[in-house]
Structures are given as C-alpha cells and as structure tokens.
Design an enzyme around this catalytic site. Structure first.
Site, short mmCIF file in Angstrom:
data_model
loop_
_atom_site.label_atom_id
_atom_site.label_comp_id
_atom_site.label_asym_id
_atom_site.label_seq_id
_atom_site.Cartn_x
_atom_site.Cartn_y
_atom_site.Cartn_z
N HIS A 17 0.82 -1.21 0.00
CA HIS A 17 0.00 0.00 0.00
C HIS A 17 0.86 1.26 0.00
O HIS A 17 0.60 2.20 -0.75
CB HIS A 17 -0.90 0.01 1.24
CG HIS A 17 -1.98 -1.03 1.21
ND1 HIS A 17 -3.07 -0.94 0.38
CD2 HIS A 17 -2.14 -2.16 1.92
CE1 HIS A 17 -3.85 -1.99 0.56
NE2 HIS A 17 -3.32 -2.74 1.50
N VAL A 18 1.90 1.27 0.82
CA VAL A 18 2.74 2.47 0.95
C VAL A 18 3.59 2.68 -0.29
O VAL A 18 3.59 3.75 -0.90
CB VAL A 18 3.62 2.39 2.20
CG1 VAL A 18 4.64 3.53 2.21
CG2 VAL A 18 2.76 2.45 3.46
N ASP A 129 13.20 4.12 12.88
CA ASP A 129 14.52 4.54 13.36
C ASP A 129 15.51 3.38 13.37
O ASP A 129 16.69 3.55 13.06
CB ASP A 129 14.38 5.14 14.76
CG ASP A 129 13.34 6.24 14.81
OD1 ASP A 129 13.56 7.30 14.20
OD2 ASP A 129 12.28 6.03 15.44
N ASP A 154 4.39 12.12 11.69
CA ASP A 154 3.78 12.45 12.98
C ASP A 154 3.66 13.96 13.15
O ASP A 154 2.69 14.46 13.74
CB ASP A 154 4.60 11.85 14.12
CG ASP A 154 4.80 10.36 13.96
OD1 ASP A 154 3.80 9.65 13.91
OD2 ASP A 154 5.96 9.94 13.85
N HIS A 181 9.75 7.25 16.03
CA HIS A 181 8.51 7.12 15.25
C HIS A 181 7.77 5.92 15.83
O HIS A 181 7.80 4.81 15.31
CB HIS A 181 8.82 6.90 13.76
CG HIS A 181 7.58 6.67 12.94
ND1 HIS A 181 6.53 7.56 12.92
CD2 HIS A 181 7.22 5.65 12.12
CE1 HIS A 181 5.58 7.11 12.12
NE2 HIS A 181 5.97 5.95 11.63
N THR A 234 -1.85 2.55 6.03
CA THR A 234 -1.75 3.99 5.82
C THR A 234 -1.12 4.20 4.46
O THR A 234 -0.28 3.40 4.04
CB THR A 234 -0.89 4.67 6.90
OG1 THR A 234 0.44 4.14 6.85
CG2 THR A 234 -1.47 4.44 8.28
#
Length: 320
Positions: A17-18, A129, A154, A181, A234
């Site tokens: 999806h990303v 990270d 964020d 994150h 997302t």
C-alpha cells in the site's frame, strides 16, 4: 552542440500500500522522471507498473515507470525503502514488524550497493529509526545520505490537529514531533509558534490557542492507528512525506523537516537515528536543527532515544 539532460531517477523497494502510493505520488507531483519499481513479488510489480502506466496519460508531468531488480537500482538518485508486513502492526506497536523487516532489509541492501548505488536512501519501513540505522550501517554510505521519514509524518498529524483547533492553515505556524517514530515520541511545545510568537503568548488572549497539549500529542501519536483501524493500512500521508523529502534532495531545497537522522552529539545523543528537525538537501541530511529544549522536554527526548537504542539492540540479535 547537443546537451544531455540528466533524468531524475528514483527507486521504490516494496510495492505494498505504501510503496505503490509513493510511486504514484512521484508521478503526480512531477518529482521524478523515472520511477523504478522493485518487489520480491514479480507479479505484483508487473501489475502495479501496468496500473501506474495507465495513469500516466492523465498526469500533469511526464514520467516513466519501469521494473527493476535490486542490482538495477544503481543509477537512481534516491531510493525509497518501503518493504513491510502491515498486519504485524495490528497490535498497535510498530516494533512488532521488526522480525520481518529487519531480516528483509539486511537481505537485500548488499545487492543494491553491488549495483553501484551512490545516492540517497530514504527509509519508511518500521520500526523506522531502527531500520534506518540498519540501512546506514549496511550500505556504508556517507553520513547524511541515509535517513528515515521518522517523525515527519507524525509532525504532519500534529500540525493538522493544531490547524483544526486554531483554524490557522498548516504552513502558517511551526510545530514538530520528535523522538521515536512510535508510541514513545514527544512534542517540544516550547518551539510551537505562530509567526514567531509562542503559542503560550497567544493563549493569554485567545482560547483557541489554549491547547490541551497532552490531548494533541496523543492525536499525533495515535493518528496512524485511527487510519489503520478502518482501512488496515496507511497510504496518502506517508507517501507525501517520503516524496516531499525526496523532492528536497532532488532539487537541493534545503528544506527543514522532522526526519529520522543520525545523531552525533546533538541533544547529547550519539550512535542512533532519531526523529528531529533537520535541513534536507542534495546531500541528504545536511544539518540537524538543535533547539534549546527545557529540561523536561529534553528528558522526554532522551527517553525516546533510550527506547530506540533498546530496539536497535533487539535488531542486532535478530541478525546474529
């Protein structure tokens, strides 16, 4: 004499999806001339390319989508790493993706570098990270040339929440999310300002600026899970975050954004990647922006760094 125009080439590794939305955003924004698509699932890659090429006629800019193996990404200016297995995040903790993503990234990065890659890597993959640290270590690229989207997304969630409360548009004030994150990230409220005026000063005269800081921070942290709950992924926000960062590199914009960057003494931390504001340009991360944070905010940021450092240790054990 005929001049040669250099095409802006980017690679997208991982077409879930990303990754697919990142590829689409590159074309729609005109950020890249060529987008190379790379995925272990060849059938998925072929299908995504077909769909994207079907959209090119209606895009405002010329772009070409091609298929590539890891070794064929060597001529890319920027590579976006977007591999993942989103179902593992159903727990509400991005760290739970580590068992899949850490070995996955470690398994392919040598192939990318063997193809002669010498550009900038922007990592999306979670835990962001930790995986960014892994990519930087394994690639051997110079400092700054590997960074992650980190708290960039964020920050957008925080800015959106503040904008909705104040009715001031997103670009007219400054605010950041910093740290991991993940669930331990923090908001440096001491740097939030509107046109240079601290929000605390405005709050004395206008209740719209009298923030419930804890509630807004929670909205920023949990925004991804609100998105995930209804659609199990997302896509739009993270895609635009990554493409905006890539644009800053490709156009040498010197743009300040929150990103997962290597700390080398800034905020008293070394040896980890952490979400902080930084200047992004042709060389990737060109400078970390260091705020003089009050003691409580600095302590909260250091708590984030401790969480990241512990997760890096877990990742190292996975690869032993």
């Amino acid at each position: 004499m005929m001049s040669t125009v250099k095409k802006r080439a980017v690679g997208v590794i991982g077409l879930g999806h990303v990754g697919a939305h990142v590829a689409f955003a590159f074309g729609l924004t005109g950020t890249a001339d060529e987008v190379k698509l790379c995925d272990l699932n060849e059938s998925k890659a072929v299908s995504e390319r077909q769909d994207l090429m079907d959209a090119v006629m209606f895009m405002p800019h010329r772009v070409n989508y091609t298929l590539a193996k890891y070794e064929e990404l060597g001529d890319c200016d920027v590579i976006i790493n977007a591999i993942g297995k989103i179902d593992l995040c159903a727990t509400g903790n991005r760290d739970d993706e580590m068992g899949f993503t850490v070995p996955g990234v470690a398994g392919y990065i040598d192939k990318v570098m063997a193809g002669g890659f010498d550009g900038v890597i922007i990592n999306i993959t979670n835990p962001c990270d930790v995986v960014t640290h892994l990519l930087a270590t394994r690639s051997g690229l110079p400092k700054g040339r590997v960074f992650g989207t980190g708290t960039g997304l964020d920050t957008s969630r925080l800015v959106s929440a503040i904008s909705q409360q104040t009715d001031v548009e997103h670009h007219s004030f400054t605010a950041y999310m910093m740290g991991e994150h993940g669930n331990s990230q923090m908001t440096p409220w001491s740097v939030v300002n509107f046109g240079g005026q601290p929000y605390t000063e405005l709050a004395k005269e206008n209740k719209q600026y009298d923030f419930d800081t804890k509630e807004l921070t929670e909205r920023a942290i949990k925004g991804g899970w609100v998105t995930y709950q209804g659609k199990h992924c997302t896509e739009y926000g993270i895609a635009m975050t990554a493409v905006t960062m890539a644009s800053a590199v490709l156009h040498d914009e010197k743009k300040i954004m929150a990103a997962s960057v290597a700390l080398d003494g800034e905020y008293g931390e070394k040896g980890i990647f952490c979400g902080v504001p930084a200047v992004i340009g042709a060389n990737g991360i060109e400078r970390v922006v260091v705020f003089d944070l009050p003691a409580d905010e600095l302590q909260a940021l250091k708590g984030c760094c401790a969480t990241i450092r512990a997760n890096i240790a877990k990742a190292d054990k996975l690869l032993q």
